[in-house]
Scaffold this motif. Structure first.
Motif, mmCIF file in Angstrom:
data_model
loop_
_atom_site.group_PDB
_atom_site.id
_atom_site.type_symbol
_atom_site.label_atom_id
_atom_site.label_comp_id
_atom_site.label_asym_id
_atom_site.label_seq_id
_atom_site.Cartn_x
_atom_site.Cartn_y
_atom_site.Cartn_z
ATOM 1 N N THR A 125 0.637 3.361 0.100
ATOM 2 C CA THR A 125 0.735 4.408 -0.922
ATOM 3 C C THR A 125 -0.648 4.811 -1.414
ATOM 4 O O THR A 125 -0.967 6.004 -1.513
ATOM 5 C CB THR A 125 1.612 3.931 -2.098
ATOM 6 N N GLU A 155 0.307 12.643 -7.872
ATOM 7 C CA GLU A 155 1.484 13.277 -7.277
ATOM 8 C C GLU A 155 1.921 12.544 -6.007
ATOM 9 O O GLU A 155 3.118 12.310 -5.798
ATOM 10 C CB GLU A 155 1.201 14.740 -6.954
ATOM 11 N N LYS A 210 5.563 10.532 -5.741
ATOM 12 C CA LYS A 210 6.566 10.963 -4.756
ATOM 13 C C LYS A 210 7.062 9.819 -3.872
ATOM 14 O O LYS A 210 8.152 9.892 -3.315
ATOM 15 C CB LYS A 210 6.008 12.084 -3.879
ATOM 16 N N LYS A 211 6.251 8.772 -3.745
ATOM 17 C CA LYS A 211 6.656 7.638 -2.911
ATOM 18 C C LYS A 211 7.794 6.876 -3.590
ATOM 19 O O LYS A 211 7.891 6.842 -4.809
ATOM 20 C CB LYS A 211 5.489 6.680 -2.691
ATOM 21 N N LYS A 212 8.637 6.283 -2.778
ATOM 22 C CA LYS A 212 9.710 5.435 -3.290
ATOM 23 C C LYS A 212 9.103 4.315 -4.130
ATOM 24 O O LYS A 212 8.097 3.738 -3.741
ATOM 25 C CB LYS A 212 10.471 4.866 -2.096
#
Length: 184
Positions: free
Chosen positions: A143, A170, A174-176
């Motif tokens: 990430t 951002e 947006k990553k899990k």
């Protein structure tokens, strides 16, 4: 009084300009200090394994920087964090002195930079002490890498630092989400 304020403004302007515009010689010194700092980090990576103390990474970094680069000082307090110490902001100071035993499964975060002729490198690395990321560690590392690469792809003259910071945020948002359990 007004002349004094005007003088301070001119001094400030000259100081800012001297920090932004670099001569070819200054750029050469900056590259040198960054190269030696990078090499010192590689030496730390070679020796730092479970069973070592965090401060051994700091000592190895400082020794290499001085022995191979003539750099007697670091530019800031070395951060050599393992395991849960990664979450301590600016770990490594007198109250948190890089004094933990590195354990198998720990993620290391090392932020160290040598200083030479008034110029400092600032290099931060994260890697697993045993050489293998856990799934959680891999997620966090990837990430951060994705955010870094996205910022690098958008970076150009005239782009503000705050815009790049927002862009990195951002990508991360947006990553899990990773479970909030420890990153061991």
């Amino acid at each position: 009084m007004q002349q004094h304020c005007c003088f301070l403004s001119k001094c400030t302007l000259y100081l800012y300009c001297s920090r932004v515009i670099k001569s070819d010689e200054e750029i050469e010194v900056m590259r040198y200090v960054n190269r030696i700092s990078g090499e010192a980090h590689k030496e730390v990576m070679k020796m730092m394994k479970p069973g070592h103390m965090e401060y051994e990474g700091e000592a190895t970094f400082k020794h290499y920087s001085y022995m191979k680069g003539g750099m007697r000082f670091v530019g800031y307090t070395c951060i050599c964090a393992s395991g849960e110490n990664n979450a301590v902001l600016h770990y490594g100071h007198a109250g948190e002195p890089n004094d933990k035993l590195v354990k198998d499964g720990d993620l290391l975060l090392f932020d160290m930079g040598s200083e030479y002729a008034g110029y400092t490198a600032d290099v931060t690395l994260s890697y697993p002490a045993n050489g293998k990321f856990t799934e959680k560690q891999k997620f966090v590392y990837q990430t951060c890498l994705d955010a870094n690469l996205k910022v690098q792809s958008e970076l150009k003259p005239g782009v503000s630092w705050t815009d790049m910071h927002r862009l990195a945020e951002e990508v991360i948002i947006k990553k899990k989400k990773v479970p909030t359990a420890t990153l061991r």
